[in-house]
Design a protein around this motif. Sequence first.
Motif, PDB file in Angstrom:
ATOM      1  N   GLY A  22       8.439   1.048  -0.554  1.00 33.05           N
ATOM      2  CA  GLY A  22       9.621   1.434   0.209  1.00 33.05           C
ATOM      3  C   GLY A  22      10.843   1.438  -0.679  1.00 33.05           C
ATOM      4  N   PRO A  72       8.363  -1.943   2.314  1.00 33.93           N
ATOM      5  CA  PRO A  72       7.134  -1.206   2.013  1.00 33.93           C
ATOM      6  C   PRO A  72       6.081  -1.467   3.080  1.00 33.93           C
ATOM      7  CG  PRO A  72       7.242  -3.183   0.689  1.00 33.93           C
ATOM      8  CD  PRO A  72       8.551  -3.104   1.430  1.00 33.93           C
ATOM      9  N   LYS A  73       5.098  -0.584   3.123  1.00 34.01           N
ATOM     10  CA  LYS A  73       3.959  -0.810   4.005  1.00 34.01           C
ATOM     11  C   LYS A  73       2.980  -1.709   3.264  1.00 34.01           C
ATOM     12  CE  LYS A  73       2.162   2.601   6.348  1.00 34.01           C
ATOM     13  NZ  LYS A  73       1.375   3.822   6.681  1.00 34.01           N
ATOM     14  N   THR A  74       2.511  -2.745   3.948  1.00 36.44           N
ATOM     15  CA  THR A  74       1.634  -3.716   3.288  1.00 36.44           C
ATOM     16  C   THR A  74       0.426  -4.024   4.158  1.00 36.44           C
ATOM     17  OG1 THR A  74       2.766  -5.626   4.257  1.00 36.44           O
ATOM     18  CG2 THR A  74       3.612  -4.796   2.147  1.00 36.44           C
ATOM     19  N   VAL A  76       0.820  -1.209   0.000  1.00 33.92           N
ATOM     20  CA  VAL A  76       0.000   0.000   0.000  1.00 33.92           C
ATOM     21  C   VAL A  76       0.855   1.261   0.000  1.00 33.92           C
ATOM     22  CG1 VAL A  76      -1.961  -1.107   1.117  1.00 33.92           C
ATOM     23  CG2 VAL A  76      -0.185  -0.043   2.530  1.00 33.92           C
ATOM     24  N   GLU A  77       2.151   1.109   0.297  1.00 37.27           N
ATOM     25  CA  GLU A  77       3.078   2.243   0.258  1.00 37.27           C
ATOM     26  C   GLU A  77       4.475   1.710  -0.027  1.00 37.27           C
ATOM     27  OE1 GLU A  77       5.026   5.240   3.479  1.00 37.27           O
ATOM     28  OE2 GLU A  77       2.828   5.127   3.488  1.00 37.27           O
TER      29      GLU A  77
END
Length: 907
Positions: A476, A533-535, A473-474
């Motif tokens: 890295g 990353p944000k997951t 979702v974001e």
Amino acid sequence: MIGDLIDHAAHFLPAQGPLQTFIHHNTLHAFESMAFTDAVVAASRLYGTEPFLPERVFHDHVRAGRINAADIDAVVAAEIPHGAEPIIPGGPNRLIFHSERLRYWIDIPAGHRLRWRLAETDALTEVTPLAADRRRGESTDLTSLWTHLTAVDTQAPTPAVGARPRESLLAETGVDADHLVHPVLIRVTAAFLDQGVAHWSMPGRAGGLLAAFREVYGGVAGPPDRFLRGLSTCLRAQHGWGSERTISWALAELRVARRDWGTVIADTLISLRGWAGMVRHLQERPDSAPVAAPPARLADYLAVQLTLDVFAARHVSRLPRRPVSTPDSSLALAYEAFILAQIMIVDLDVLADPRHAAAWLSQVNACDELTRRRLLHLAYEHRHREGFLGALAAHQRVAQPAPDAEWQAVFCLDEREESMRRHLEEHDPAVETFGAAGFFGVAMRYQGHADVRSRPLCPVVVTPTKTVVEKVVEPGLGSRRRRWRGRVAGARTLGRGTVVTVGLGLWHAAALVGHCLFPRATHRSIDALPRPPKTRLVLEPEFTVEDMAEIVSGLLRTIGLRCSPLVVLVGHGSSSMNNPHESAHDCGATGGGRGGPNARAFAAMANHPGVRARLRDMDVVIPDTTWFVGAYHNTADDTMTYFDTDLAPDGALDRARASLATACASSAHERCRRFESASLTLPTHRATAHVHRHSVDISQPRPEYGHATNAVCVVGERSRTRGLFLDRRAFLVSYEPGNRGLLDGLLRAVGPVCAGINLEYYFSSVDPVGYGCGTKLPHNITGLIGVMDGHSSDLRTGLPWQMVEIHEPVRLLLVVRADPDHLLEIMIGDPNLSLLAGNGWIQVVAWNPDADQMHLFADGAFTPYVPADIELPTVDSSGEVYGGRRDHLGFAHVRPSDAVAVTGVIR
């Protein structure tokens, strides 16, 4: 017909799959219909392996007090038929004879060693040192005693020759035809099963192993091996033959009687059972292949092996006859009887009568090495059972109720988490811990954001139907680095390719040097480069609200969890460098995977507003103030990873993080005592660095010891074992007595899983070469599916020596907080539990929660058991028990502490 014979033989092959999906199982699963002690002996004859530890090892335990006289007497009384009549006039009866015999280690040399001792020492004229005190002052004519014993005809039976032609040829010529066949068969099978390591794919691979073998070896030039002259012509003549026709032809050429076909087929496959087992596994489970499974068929493999056997037999049969001599065992029997007659204070003159001498020799022969090892093993287990159940009972007398829980942690039932939970409770008494199967009821296929494909994360007996995907979702820094790496790898021009090759070569060379000389610093610097990353996990629509509510409800009801403001679900796994058996350290409940995704998925389900609403309709109430967090414990370096922490209320995790960090450091310190590389005076604050180095050092064969020391499983309330030092031996399964329906399902899952782990460790430690895969040092990964010793050997199955060297090989002791009648109903109703418990592959104790009485299962029924009355040491911390010790430890009561870890500082 041949297909049926192959299917029957396949039951005796290893069921182990490729390394990346290593799952613990009963090594002798094919023998579970037999009683354990009979099965291990039968298997040892079939495989040429050891059923029990060596007798000398057991006598080391006798000297160390880990087997005592009471254990030996109890086992002999239960296992040896009673008989009051003495074996010879004035001598001991059978019970006394066995008890006395098991107390002594007697070195009985064989063959030339024995003849040298008799000829060159005073063994026949001087009383043995073992009987010197008893015979002091007596006038003993040892020469006459030896004469009387050797006068009795005790000719040993001629060893039977197997049905395979290879056996008779070996006896006649001294040449083993398998030494010709196996190197060729290994090369062919390895090339066929290869998962992408080889640059060229095997020709004809798509048609199966037999077709590929014919294409490779059926050329005009023929194979280079001398014993295979004429093979190419034969293979061309067999063009179009199926595997069964080829097998029938080979058995006929080998002159095997039809009645012996089944035996020969089984023995042939077992002769290289690692490779045969892998072919069978990939035939039945092609989805377990690391990349893509070839069309593996065991019938093809057998056809190739028997074809090679035909040509090897023809070659060996033309060699000169050089029979292999067999040692005479009668002299060794007479010498053992000679020594025992001195030790057991029999009237030596009585043995002048040939009838009495024959009776004495017969009794000595009846208590042979195998019988002694079996009885000593049972005595060893008897001491372990007495010690644990006695400690469990003694702990109840001094245990105190735990304070009200301010937060809770649910761990996997794994025995490695026993020390983690114990240290956590010692440092933070306000925590309540639970143990559950490490997939937490979430049976799924899982695909991480960087994974090429999904893999199952659930017990092997469960086939997952739902797939959970980790979605970014974001992005890295790690995502950008992977894209850059992809562009670099795609360089196709000569100039760019040269630059990339040289640059990457230098980079990897530097990294290799760093991993060798400075493993921890190199790993930390490389690991720090990418920012992950944000997951989030995508659970819906794969799991409906109803599905998730059932999963959450099932776990909470089973373990008896009444929610506090914070509940941390802790999955576990293990990561290490240069370790082919890495997945063997992972979570068995997730099918050899890592339990972090399962813990994360369960937490997301339990936090789901729709799920909580549905739970209220099911009379399972989770307070609105409760928050669930998924976490992952790396058992190799004792670090914690937390998931979706940005969703948790501010400050909710602070205390839990600090307490768990302290527990991790203390657990690492306890583990370090087992590593020879760690000083026994290693301070606690340096233990984490030491275990981290173990996990990232590419030269380290022992990143961790895995399940070594597992021995017991307790199914019941944590209050019964909280504060009891168990030395990382116990699987701890939370269960609140009273809900019989939940216990049924719990034991169906827990029993076989824990038994599989326990039995694989048992067999790999009892025979590290025959059942285990020996030492790691000569291992080479082959085709991404397994390991061989050096460049050519059988595919090694089981566990490496470096995982089992500290293990105690005892059968699992399963203690269940349940009424014995109800537990018996569950065991009878489940085929797996019925075999495991009924045939003694595990030992079962029912601990009645109503009467607080223990019952031991034996001979198909539970009988009351009174634990030994032992004095349990009381200490202020676990460190007082294990400090300065490397060996196995006894049990102890850890006095509750008022200290609370809120800073993460080791105290």
